[in-house]
Design a protein around this motif. Structure first.
Motif, PDB file in Angstrom:
ATOM      1  N   ARG A 101       0.764  -1.331   0.062  1.00  0.00           N
ATOM      2  CA  ARG A 101       0.022  -0.035   0.031  1.00  0.00           C
ATOM      3  C   ARG A 101       0.949   1.138   0.052  1.00  0.00           C
ATOM      4  O   ARG A 101       0.404   2.344   0.590  1.00  0.00           O
ATOM      5  N   GLY A 131      -0.942   5.664  -1.448  1.00  0.00           N
ATOM      6  CA  GLY A 131      -2.212   5.485  -0.454  1.00  0.00           C
ATOM      7  C   GLY A 131      -2.303   6.736   0.174  1.00  0.00           C
ATOM      8  O   GLY A 131      -1.656   7.841   0.127  1.00  0.00           O
ATOM      9  N   ARG A 149      -6.849  11.806  -5.714  1.00  0.00           N
ATOM     10  CA  ARG A 149      -8.120  10.968  -5.503  1.00  0.00           C
ATOM     11  C   ARG A 149      -9.290  12.000  -5.375  1.00  0.00           C
ATOM     12  O   ARG A 149     -10.302  11.775  -6.047  1.00  0.00           O
ATOM     13  N   PHE A 203     -12.537   6.555  -5.698  1.00  0.00           N
ATOM     14  CA  PHE A 203     -11.586   5.385  -5.913  1.00  0.00           C
ATOM     15  C   PHE A 203     -11.458   4.843  -7.301  1.00  0.00           C
ATOM     16  O   PHE A 203     -10.836   4.575  -7.842  1.00  0.00           O
ATOM     17  N   LEU A 246       1.432  -1.737  -9.057  1.00  0.00           N
ATOM     18  CA  LEU A 246       0.292  -1.299  -9.872  1.00  0.00           C
ATOM     19  C   LEU A 246      -0.575  -0.660  -8.933  1.00  0.00           C
ATOM     20  O   LEU A 246      -0.895  -1.319  -7.899  1.00  0.00           O
ATOM     21  N   PHE A 247      -0.959   0.502  -9.240  1.00  0.00           N
ATOM     22  CA  PHE A 247      -2.100   1.099  -8.525  1.00  0.00           C
ATOM     23  C   PHE A 247      -3.716   0.611  -9.044  1.00  0.00           C
ATOM     24  O   PHE A 247      -4.045   0.723  -9.865  1.00  0.00           O
ATOM     25  N   ILE A 279      -7.715  -5.306  -5.398  1.00  0.00           N
ATOM     26  CA  ILE A 279      -8.026  -6.731  -5.492  1.00  0.00           C
ATOM     27  C   ILE A 279      -9.390  -7.027  -5.966  1.00  0.00           C
ATOM     28  O   ILE A 279      -9.815  -8.081  -6.587  1.00  0.00           O
ATOM     29  N   LEU A 280     -10.281  -6.186  -5.682  1.00  0.00           N
ATOM     30  CA  LEU A 280     -11.859  -6.176  -5.751  1.00  0.00           C
ATOM     31  C   LEU A 280     -12.255  -5.803  -7.379  1.00  0.00           C
ATOM     32  O   LEU A 280     -13.423  -6.221  -7.527  1.00  0.00           O
ATOM     33  N   PHE A 304     -16.982   2.120  -3.573  1.00  0.00           N
ATOM     34  CA  PHE A 304     -16.389   2.291  -2.454  1.00  0.00           C
ATOM     35  C   PHE A 304     -16.806   3.494  -1.772  1.00  0.00           C
ATOM     36  O   PHE A 304     -16.629   5.019  -2.292  1.00  0.00           O
ATOM     37  N   GLY A 345     -14.668   1.739   3.108  1.00  0.00           N
ATOM     38  CA  GLY A 345     -14.430   0.675   2.573  1.00  0.00           C
ATOM     39  C   GLY A 345     -15.252   0.158   1.317  1.00  0.00           C
ATOM     40  O   GLY A 345     -16.336   0.742   0.981  1.00  0.00           O
ATOM     41  N   PRO A 346     -14.869  -1.184   0.715  1.00  0.00           N
ATOM     42  CA  PRO A 346     -15.460  -1.370  -0.285  1.00  0.00           C
ATOM     43  C   PRO A 346     -16.917  -2.006  -0.069  1.00  0.00           C
ATOM     44  O   PRO A 346     -17.349  -2.720   1.039  1.00  0.00           O
ATOM     45  N   TYR A 375     -14.778 -11.115   0.406  1.00  0.00           N
ATOM     46  CA  TYR A 375     -15.636  -9.780   0.108  1.00  0.00           C
ATOM     47  C   TYR A 375     -16.969 -10.164  -0.663  1.00  0.00           C
ATOM     48  O   TYR A 375     -17.965  -9.663  -0.570  1.00  0.00           O
ATOM     49  N   PHE A 408      -2.202 -11.628  -2.814  1.00  0.00           N
ATOM     50  CA  PHE A 408      -2.672 -11.048  -1.449  1.00  0.00           C
ATOM     51  C   PHE A 408      -3.634 -12.218  -0.977  1.00  0.00           C
ATOM     52  O   PHE A 408      -4.900 -12.052  -1.021  1.00  0.00           O
ATOM     53  N   SER A 427      -4.873 -11.984   2.187  1.00  0.00           N
ATOM     54  CA  SER A 427      -5.019 -11.241   3.204  1.00  0.00           C
ATOM     55  C   SER A 427      -5.858 -11.829   4.506  1.00  0.00           C
ATOM     56  O   SER A 427      -5.436 -11.654   5.654  1.00  0.00           O
ATOM     57  N   HIS A 455       2.166  -5.945   6.937  1.00  0.00           N
ATOM     58  CA  HIS A 455       0.498  -5.654   6.177  1.00  0.00           C
ATOM     59  C   HIS A 455       0.829  -4.282   5.552  1.00  0.00           C
ATOM     60  O   HIS A 455       1.907  -3.601   5.660  1.00  0.00           O
TER      61      HIS A 455
HETATM   62  O1  1CP Z   1       0.440   1.037  -3.297  1.00  0.00           O
HETATM   63  C1  1CP Z   1      -0.338   0.245  -3.170  1.00  0.00           C
HETATM   64  O2  1CP Z   1      -0.368  -0.940  -2.797  1.00  0.00           O
HETATM   65  C2  1CP Z   1      -1.860   0.389  -3.771  1.00  0.00           C
HETATM   66  C3  1CP Z   1      -2.518  -0.480  -4.688  1.00  0.00           C
HETATM   67  C4  1CP Z   1      -3.346  -1.357  -3.685  1.00  0.00           C
HETATM   68  C5  1CP Z   1      -3.324  -2.641  -3.377  1.00  0.00           C
HETATM   69  C6  1CP Z   1      -2.223  -3.524  -3.483  1.00  0.00           C
HETATM   70  C7  1CP Z   1      -4.650  -0.817  -3.357  1.00  0.00           C
HETATM   71  C8  1CP Z   1      -5.432   0.558  -3.415  1.00  0.00           C
HETATM   72  N1  1CP Z   1      -5.447  -1.978  -2.748  1.00  0.00           N
HETATM   73  C9  1CP Z   1      -4.620  -2.942  -2.695  1.00  0.00           C
HETATM   74  C10 1CP Z   1      -4.841  -4.262  -2.320  1.00  0.00           C
HETATM   75  C11 1CP Z   1      -6.048  -4.718  -1.492  1.00  0.00           C
HETATM   76  N2  1CP Z   1      -7.414  -4.173  -1.393  1.00  0.00           N
HETATM   77  C12 1CP Z   1      -5.992  -5.806  -0.352  1.00  0.00           C
HETATM   78  C13 1CP Z   1      -4.796  -6.712  -0.374  1.00  0.00           C
HETATM   79  C14 1CP Z   1      -3.789  -5.996   0.531  1.00  0.00           C
HETATM   80  C15 1CP Z   1      -4.060  -5.853   2.083  1.00  0.00           C
HETATM   81  O3  1CP Z   1      -4.376  -6.735   2.514  1.00  0.00           O
HETATM   82  O4  1CP Z   1      -3.991  -4.636   2.538  1.00  0.00           O
HETATM   83  C16 1CP Z   1      -7.368  -5.769   0.174  1.00  0.00           C
HETATM   84  C17 1CP Z   1      -7.632  -6.577   1.319  1.00  0.00           C
HETATM   85  C18 1CP Z   1      -7.932  -4.735  -0.337  1.00  0.00           C
HETATM   86  C19 1CP Z   1      -9.540  -4.301  -0.308  1.00  0.00           C
HETATM   87  C20 1CP Z   1      -9.523  -2.981   0.072  1.00  0.00           C
HETATM   88  N3  1CP Z   1      -9.760  -1.931  -0.921  1.00  0.00           N
HETATM   89  C21 1CP Z   1      -9.792  -2.290   1.437  1.00  0.00           C
HETATM   90  C22 1CP Z   1      -9.449  -2.944   2.467  1.00  0.00           C
HETATM   91  C23 1CP Z   1     -11.052  -3.173   3.193  1.00  0.00           C
HETATM   92  C24 1CP Z   1     -10.975  -3.949   4.414  1.00  0.00           C
HETATM   93  O5  1CP Z   1     -11.690  -5.072   4.418  1.00  0.00           O
HETATM   94  O6  1CP Z   1     -10.167  -3.760   5.240  1.00  0.00           O
HETATM   95  C25 1CP Z   1      -9.677  -0.956   0.990  1.00  0.00           C
HETATM   96  C26 1CP Z   1      -9.882   0.039   1.992  1.00  0.00           C
HETATM   97  C27 1CP Z   1      -9.679  -0.598  -0.197  1.00  0.00           C
HETATM   98  C28 1CP Z   1      -9.841   0.458  -1.122  1.00  0.00           C
HETATM   99  C29 1CP Z   1      -8.502   0.804  -1.437  1.00  0.00           C
HETATM  100  N4  1CP Z   1      -7.441   0.193  -2.173  1.00  0.00           N
HETATM  101  C30 1CP Z   1      -6.232   1.061  -2.524  1.00  0.00           C
HETATM  102  C31 1CP Z   1      -6.499   2.245  -1.752  1.00  0.00           C
HETATM  103  C32 1CP Z   1      -5.209   3.218  -1.644  1.00  0.00           C
HETATM  104  C33 1CP Z   1      -7.662   2.035  -1.133  1.00  0.00           C
HETATM  105  C34 1CP Z   1      -8.197   3.254  -0.169  1.00  0.00           C
HETATM  106  C35 1CP Z   1      -9.413   3.762  -0.826  1.00  0.00           C
HETATM  107  C36 1CP Z   1      -9.499   5.303  -1.032  1.00  0.00           C
HETATM  108  O7  1CP Z   1      -8.584   6.064  -1.531  1.00  0.00           O
HETATM  109  O8  1CP Z   1     -10.750   5.842  -0.976  1.00  0.00           O
END
Ligand code: 1CP
Length: 382
Positions: free
Chosen positions: A30, A33, A43, A49, A77-78, A81-82, A94, A99-100, A156, A209, A211, A354
């Motif tokens: 992450r 972010g 953003r 998102f 890559l930005f 996973i969803l 989102f 969150g998602p 999810y 991942f 997770s 993490h």
């Molecule tokens: O630099 C980077 O790593 C950014 C790319 C990235 C990656 C690798 C994002 C952007 N998401 C992820 C993977 C991801 N997404 C995982 C696996 C990694 C981990 O365990 O942390 C998971 C579980 C998610 C699901 C997800 N997407 C969540 C977690 C929710 C939860 O259940 O705890 C969230 C908050 C998101 C949204 C998201 N994805 C990425 C960002 C920067 C954000 C924040 C949203 C925003 O800006 O509004």
């Protein structure tokens, strides 16, 4: 075939394959972010998102933001996973701060019967972003592509969003394991196609991942998470369009207890670990299956490197404490076992255990990266 600038910094890719490096490479889960003000600004311009992730220019911009601040050894890559369940028709959004959310989670037997590997064209925006980011990197560092594990995506898809107790998905798992297996089989084949398309588009390493693998019971983790991550890995192509080996990384949060089983079940190069594990002890487990010392590393089965594992909470402490914790993690892994680049051994890629917290002071990350690079060089001179 698109041609790209030659890779100036191969240290991360070398370490993923168990090869010796001049210092320990570092990147952070992450790393692009919400802790970065420049990310929050982009953003806000994008509006949401998904608007950020589906626009090639925005996705490229935010991928490069952490690299402009810190000398990291890899870009990721930005995206999210969803994207895969979204392409399956589940309707991802989102809500800010929440969150998602899926508009159409898997709720009935009919929903699960209808689930299918999506047309990869629906994910074209991801592959286009991979190619654009690879080009924008100009060979500075390698680009990591990624996906969720079949199990983590299923959490999810069945819960409809994040969960604190995994009640709905565990109900399905224990009440109707047949339906759970169907979801996981579809997810595994979708994830494999997705990662292969990212490799074709220019990803130089891929990471799965898992997770939420660690929320499963022993005895459930193996058939419901591990087996399907293995099914993904067995379908991955080993080489990019340029002929380079593409390292495969698997990270199971909370999976330390199963490290030995992961080593024997997962055809991958690198295992990510969280902070509950001692890196030296983990290294000893990987060393039991060490790759042959004849340069066969690229085709070998056993993982050759560990990635991790600093507690993201360390980054809230003052700089001197961060530096001390970085040195402690490098010391717990121990000195590099091989000085000769041709000899196989267990290598280390520094990362957090993490994702980085959104509340992390950005200037603290500079201390982490600097200490990893500086101290790991001194370990190689010792
Ligand atoms: O630099 C980077 O790593 C950014 C790319 C990235 C990656 C690798 C994002 C952007 N998401 C992820 C993977 C991801 N997404 C995982 C696996 C990694 C981990 O365990 O942390 C998971 C579980 C998610 C699901 C997800 N997407 C969540 C977690 C929710 C939860 O259940 O705890 C969230 C908050 C998101 C949204 C998201 N994805 C990425 C960002 C920067 C954000 C924040 C949203 C925003 O800006 O509004």
């Amino acid at each position: 075939m698109t041609s790209y600038a030659p890779l100036a910094n191969p240290v991360f890719l070398q370490a993923c394959l168990g090869q010796a490096t001049r210092y320990t490479p570092v990147w952070l889960m992450r790393q692009a972010g919400r802790y970065l003000p420049e990310y929050r600004a982009t953003r806000a311009r994008a509006g949401s998102f998904m608007a950020l992730a589906t626009n090639v220019d925005f996705a490229t911009e935010v991928t490069l933001q952490p690299l402009a601040r810190y000398p990291l050894d890899a870009a990721i890559l930005f995206s999210d996973i969803l994207t895969v369940p979204d392409a399956m028709g589940l309707g991802l959004s989102f809500q800010s701060g929440e969150g998602p959310r899926f508009a159409r989670p898997l709720q009935t037997e009919a929903d699960i019967a209808a689930l299918a590997v999506p047309d990869m064209d629906k994910l074209r925006y991801v592959f286009d972003a991979v190619t654009a980011i690879r080009r924008a990197l100009q060979g500075r560092v390698p680009l990591i592509g990624f996906s969720g594990s079949p199990w983590t995506l299923a959490c999810y898809m069945v819960e409809g969003g994040s969960s604190s107790d995994y009640r709905v998905v565990k109900t399905l798992l224990y009440a109707r394991p047949d339906l759970m297996h169907r979801v996981l089989a579809v997810n595994a084949d979708a994830v494999a196609a997705y990662l292969n398309a990212q490799i074709d588009a220019g990803a130089q390493a891929v990471m799965v991942f898992d997770s939420w693998g660690g929320v499963l019971a022993d005895g459930a983790f193996q058939p419901f998470s591990l087996a399907y991550t293995a099914r993904v890995l067995r379908q991955l192509q080993r080489h990019g369009p340029d002929g380079a080996v593409v390292p495969r990384i698997v990270f199971t949060k909370g999976g330390g207890l199963w490290l030995r089983e992961m080593v024997s079940a997962l055809p991958c190069d690198t295992l990510g670990v969280d902070w509950t594990l001692n890196l030296g002890a983990a290294r000893a487990i990987l060393a039991e299956n060490a790759r042959p010392a004849d340069g066969a590393a690229a085709s070998a089965i056993a993982p050759a490197a560990l990635q991790g594992n600093l507690d993201p909470g360390v980054l809230f402490a003052p700089p001197e404490a961060i530096r001390a914790q970085v040195r402690a993690a490098l010391d717990s892994f121990g000195p590099p076992s091989h000085a000769d680049a041709a000899r196989a051994g267990v290598a280390h890629i520094f990362n957090l255990g993490h994702g980085i917290s959104q509340f992390t002071p950005p200037e603290h990350v500079a201390h982490l990266v600097d200490e990893v690079h500086g101290y790991s060089r001194t370990l190689r001179r010792a």
